[in-house]
Enzyme design. Structure first.
Site, mmCIF file in Angstrom:
data_model
loop_
_atom_site.group_PDB
_atom_site.id
_atom_site.type_symbol
_atom_site.label_atom_id
_atom_site.label_comp_id
_atom_site.label_asym_id
_atom_site.label_seq_id
_atom_site.Cartn_x
_atom_site.Cartn_y
_atom_site.Cartn_z
ATOM 1 N N HIS A 198 0.809 -1.306 0.058
ATOM 2 C CA HIS A 198 0.165 -0.092 -0.074
ATOM 3 C C HIS A 198 0.621 1.236 0.203
ATOM 4 O O HIS A 198 0.385 2.315 -0.449
ATOM 5 C CB HIS A 198 -1.107 0.047 1.067
ATOM 6 C CG HIS A 198 -2.053 -1.009 0.821
ATOM 7 N ND1 HIS A 198 -2.214 -2.099 1.553
ATOM 8 C CD2 HIS A 198 -3.119 -0.861 -0.089
ATOM 9 C CE1 HIS A 198 -3.474 -2.634 1.148
ATOM 10 N NE2 HIS A 198 -3.908 -2.034 -0.207
ATOM 11 N N ARG A 341 -15.604 1.356 -1.940
ATOM 12 C CA ARG A 341 -15.221 -0.100 -1.186
ATOM 13 C C ARG A 341 -15.253 0.287 0.359
ATOM 14 O O ARG A 341 -14.863 1.207 0.801
ATOM 15 C CB ARG A 341 -13.740 -0.298 -1.641
ATOM 16 C CG ARG A 341 -13.630 -1.749 -1.056
ATOM 17 C CD ARG A 341 -12.266 -2.176 -1.642
ATOM 18 N NE ARG A 341 -11.130 -1.736 -0.720
ATOM 19 C CZ ARG A 341 -9.774 -1.738 -1.027
ATOM 20 N NH1 ARG A 341 -9.549 -2.451 -1.834
ATOM 21 N NH2 ARG A 341 -8.976 -1.062 -0.245
ATOM 22 N N GLU A 440 -10.429 -11.192 -4.842
ATOM 23 C CA GLU A 440 -8.922 -11.110 -4.527
ATOM 24 C C GLU A 440 -8.347 -12.311 -3.605
ATOM 25 O O GLU A 440 -7.352 -12.164 -3.246
ATOM 26 C CB GLU A 440 -8.821 -9.727 -3.847
ATOM 27 C CG GLU A 440 -9.653 -9.422 -2.743
ATOM 28 C CD GLU A 440 -9.371 -7.797 -2.027
ATOM 29 O OE1 GLU A 440 -8.592 -7.137 -2.534
ATOM 30 O OE2 GLU A 440 -10.402 -7.615 -1.165
ATOM 31 N N ASN A 463 -3.682 -7.096 -6.546
ATOM 32 C CA ASN A 463 -2.827 -7.028 -5.728
ATOM 33 C C ASN A 463 -2.754 -8.087 -4.565
ATOM 34 O O ASN A 463 -1.698 -8.601 -4.255
ATOM 35 C CB ASN A 463 -2.850 -5.608 -4.691
ATOM 36 C CG ASN A 463 -2.984 -4.400 -5.940
ATOM 37 O OD1 ASN A 463 -2.517 -4.649 -6.999
ATOM 38 N ND2 ASN A 463 -3.305 -3.445 -5.558
ATOM 39 N N ASP A 464 -3.919 -8.240 -4.085
ATOM 40 C CA ASP A 464 -4.215 -9.258 -3.236
ATOM 41 C C ASP A 464 -4.350 -11.093 -3.871
ATOM 42 O O ASP A 464 -3.871 -11.824 -3.215
ATOM 43 C CB ASP A 464 -5.367 -9.200 -2.238
ATOM 44 C CG ASP A 464 -4.881 -7.855 -1.318
ATOM 45 O OD1 ASP A 464 -3.947 -8.436 -0.426
ATOM 46 O OD2 ASP A 464 -5.587 -7.049 -0.841
HETATM 47 C C1 PEP Z 1 -6.235 -5.310 -4.741
HETATM 48 O O1 PEP Z 1 -6.204 -6.011 -3.609
HETATM 49 O O2 PEP Z 1 -5.910 -5.573 -5.879
HETATM 50 C C2 PEP Z 1 -6.910 -3.980 -4.162
HETATM 51 C C3 PEP Z 1 -7.078 -3.339 -5.370
HETATM 52 O O3 PEP Z 1 -7.158 -3.662 -3.071
HETATM 53 P P1 PEP Z 1 -6.055 -3.354 -2.095
HETATM 54 O O4 PEP Z 1 -4.648 -2.605 -2.976
HETATM 55 O O5 PEP Z 1 -6.558 -1.914 -1.409
HETATM 56 O O6 PEP Z 1 -5.783 -4.260 -1.201
HETATM 57 MG MG MG Z 2 -7.110 -5.812 -1.959
#
Ligand code: PEP
Ligand code: MG
Length: 589
Positions: A198, A341, A440, A463-464
């Site tokens: 993040h 979200r 995710e 990302n997750d």
């Molecule tokens: C992700 O996980 O791709 C996502 C967009 O959420 P975050 O990066 O806030 O976990």
């Molecule tokens: Mg995420």
């Protein structure tokens, strides 16, 4: 790590956000070192002063021992310098003489340390021996560490930094990074941090270059050292030679020219060469980013991460405070949509007031929707604010980290409760808004067909999805090289999600960082995705690529790609097939 004869040091880390900056170092962890004053101490205060000094040394030594302990194998070359520091902490020259100075001259520990370290420094500099002269830096760094403990310098506020500098920190939390004042901070580097953490997402949205996961930046860099941060290749250069400076100044100028070029066309529609229209939206964390999102050519806000509002406060925000922010956002974007979200805290976005229980694996713990289902009052407050804001514009509601069907059913029950409360309170609201879930967690991708029965849209959070499917901690630099967006397993999970959404006729968006890297776009468009939400700063470059793509070609190629079983093969295939349209990659590699 590379050290040239002239003392230029090059350290490789992980690209946090692209771009190049050149400037003076400002070490966040050691601030306050120069603000010492002299004052006399007498009687039993002398011994207290000596004890205070000893405690500061012990703390510095313990902290240092921890750094040594956590040193990666690949950074073992730094062990020597770290061990030299370890010895210096209790070396007679610095330690013994400072204690003597406190008791003989009856002065405070800060002043005594400053006096002694200056003397030792001058003494070393006068010796005609390069090795000993080089030790001057070690003495400065060791005494700085002790000094920062003495003056209690840890609590520096990033938002208060008032110089055009490059921040050097052991670690920056997403909340720290989000406090960066853009007009002041040129870029930042950290010892810790991994790809798509993040912190790097915040850096990208700030559009300042950053390199993370450098391991020993805070040990190597001194305040006011000249630094070059090359965020695109993940390189930090300390005290560059003139030639290097020249090369990077030139590269910086070309990068800015290139960026200006693509940003000029960012308002043109995202239509492929053969006329297929795609939708590029923005991921934002703060309402203030709407202006940048529009400037970069985003059609909608495809992901509003709401947790930053919670992290900045020292308490949970009230329904009215949330409503005020959400209303401002939807009104600014109206008539375009804003996907809000719900709270995704814990994982790497923590604040002590939000959670009191320590978890061994926070990313696998009480994160996001799990936290919200356990803390329904917090969840209901947020849902009510979202439904109330929906009376003022176009909102979609998105739930993070859903991993099974039961969870979305429970969420819908809580939504019903929130709506009931709003009705009973006779408030103005709009409950007819699309409900979506993030895909995710791998189990959600596998169950996508069943989950689709309960929602209006999916948003793939790569990302997750990559973190959880490949078991790669997003924040851990030691495994960052294993984090692969184009891994065949990840591509299959994306394809499964796409097939389920298509079969069940629900909308599909991708909002992970994967969508913001042009190299991935031919595959994603080839699979069939048409809606992408990304860091606003990535929109122009992705848009430019899309305008050069032909959907018939990408669809044909994706059939070949899905048969490949190694990431490198996939990557090479894309580079070969799309070399004429992929953007500027100006590095030495
Ligand atoms: C992700 O996980 O791709 C996502 C967009 O959420 P975050 O990066 O806030 O976990
Ligand atoms: Mg995420």
């Amino acid at each position: 790590m590379n050290i040239s004869k002239s003392g230029e040091i090059t350290i490789k880390g992980i690209s946090g956000s692209p771009g190049i900056c050149i400037g003076k170092a400002y070490i966040v962890d050691r601030e306050g070192v120069n603000i010492t004053k002299r004052y006399p101490v007498s009687g039993d205060r002398v011994q207290k002063e000596i004890d205070r000094f000893k405690q500061a040394v012990s703390k510095a030594k313990n902290d240092h021992a921890q750094i040594i302990e956590s040193l990666d194998e690949d950074l073992i070359e730094n062990l020597n310098i770290l061990e030299t520091h370890m010895v210096l902490f209790k070396d007679k020259m610095l330690y013994g003489r400072t204690i003597d100075t406190i008791s003989n001259e009856k002065i405070n520990a800060e002043w005594a340390l400053r006096k002694v370290s200056r003397k030792v420094k001058i003494m070393f500099q006068q010796i005609d021996d390069q090795y000993l002269q080089d030790r001057v830096n070690d003495i400065v760094q060791v005494s700085d560490k002790i000094m920062s403990n003495l003056v209690g310098a840890q609590d520096i506020k990033i938002s208060d930094i008032n110089k055009r500098v490059i921040l050097v920190a052991h670690d920056l939390s997403p909340a720290d990074a989000s406090q960066i004042q853009l007009e002041r901070i040129k870029g930042f580097v950290t010892d810790r941090g991994g790809k798509d953490s993040h912190t790097s997402i915040v850096a990208k949205s700030l559009k300042i270059p950053s390199v993370l996961g450098l391991g020993t930046a805070t040990v190597r860099v001194k305040n006011n050292d000249i630094l070059i941060v090359d965020g695109s290749s993940g390189t930090l250069i300390i005290n560059p030679e003139e030639d290097t400076l020249f090369k990077y100044e030139d590269r910086l100028a070309r990068f800015e020219e290139y960026r200006a070029d693509i940003e000029r066309d960012s308002h043109l529609p995202a239509v492929t060469k053969d006329g297929v229209s795609l939708n590029l939206m923005a991921n934002i964390e703060l309402v203030e980013e709407v202006v940048a999102a529009k400037d970069y050519g985003a059609t909608d806000i495809g992901l509003f991460r709401t947790e930053f509002l919670y992290l900045d406060l020292k308490r949970f925000p009230t329904e009215d405070e949330l409503l005020c922010k959400y209303k401002e956002l939807v009104e600014l974007m109206s008539p375009q949509s804003v996907t809000i979200r719900t709270l995704d805290i814990n994982g790497d976005k923590v604040n002590p007031y939000l959670t009191t229980i320590e978890e061994a694996n926070p990313s696998l713990g009480m994160r996001a929707v799990r936290f919200c289902l356990e803390n329904q009052d917090v969840f209901i407050t947020q849902l009510k604010a979202i439904f109330r804001a929906a009376a003022f514009g176009n909102i979609k509601l998105l739930i993070p980290m859903i991993s099974c069907v039961e969870e979305i059913i429970q969420v819908k029950q809580v939504i019903d409760k929130a709506i009931l409360e709003l009705e009973q309170e006779d408030k103005i609201f709009n409950k007819d808004i699309p409900l979506g879930i993030m895909i995710e967690v791998p189990s959600a991708a596998i169950l996508a067909e069943h989950l689709a029965d309960h929602v209006d849209f999916f948003s793939i959070g790569t990302n997750d999805l990559i973190q959880y499917s490949m078991a790669i901690d997003r924040r851990n630099r030691r495994v960052a090289h294993l984090y692969q967006a184009l891994n065949p397993a990840v591509l299959r999970l994306i394809k499964m999600t796409y097939d389920a959404a298509k079969k069940k006729k629900i909308d599909l968006v991708m909002c992970g960082e994967m969508a913001g890297d042009p190299v991935n776009i031919p595959v994603l468009v080839g699979i069939g995705l048409t809606e992408f939400s990304m860091n606003p700063a990535s929109i122009p470059v992705v848009k430019k690529l899309i305008r050069d793509l032909d959907t018939k070609k990408v669809k044909k190629n994706v059939n070949k790609i899905m048969k490949l079983n190694r990431t490198q093969e996939i990557y090479d295939f894309i580079l070969k097939e799309y070399k004429d349209v992929l953007p500027f990659r100006d590095t030495d590699e």
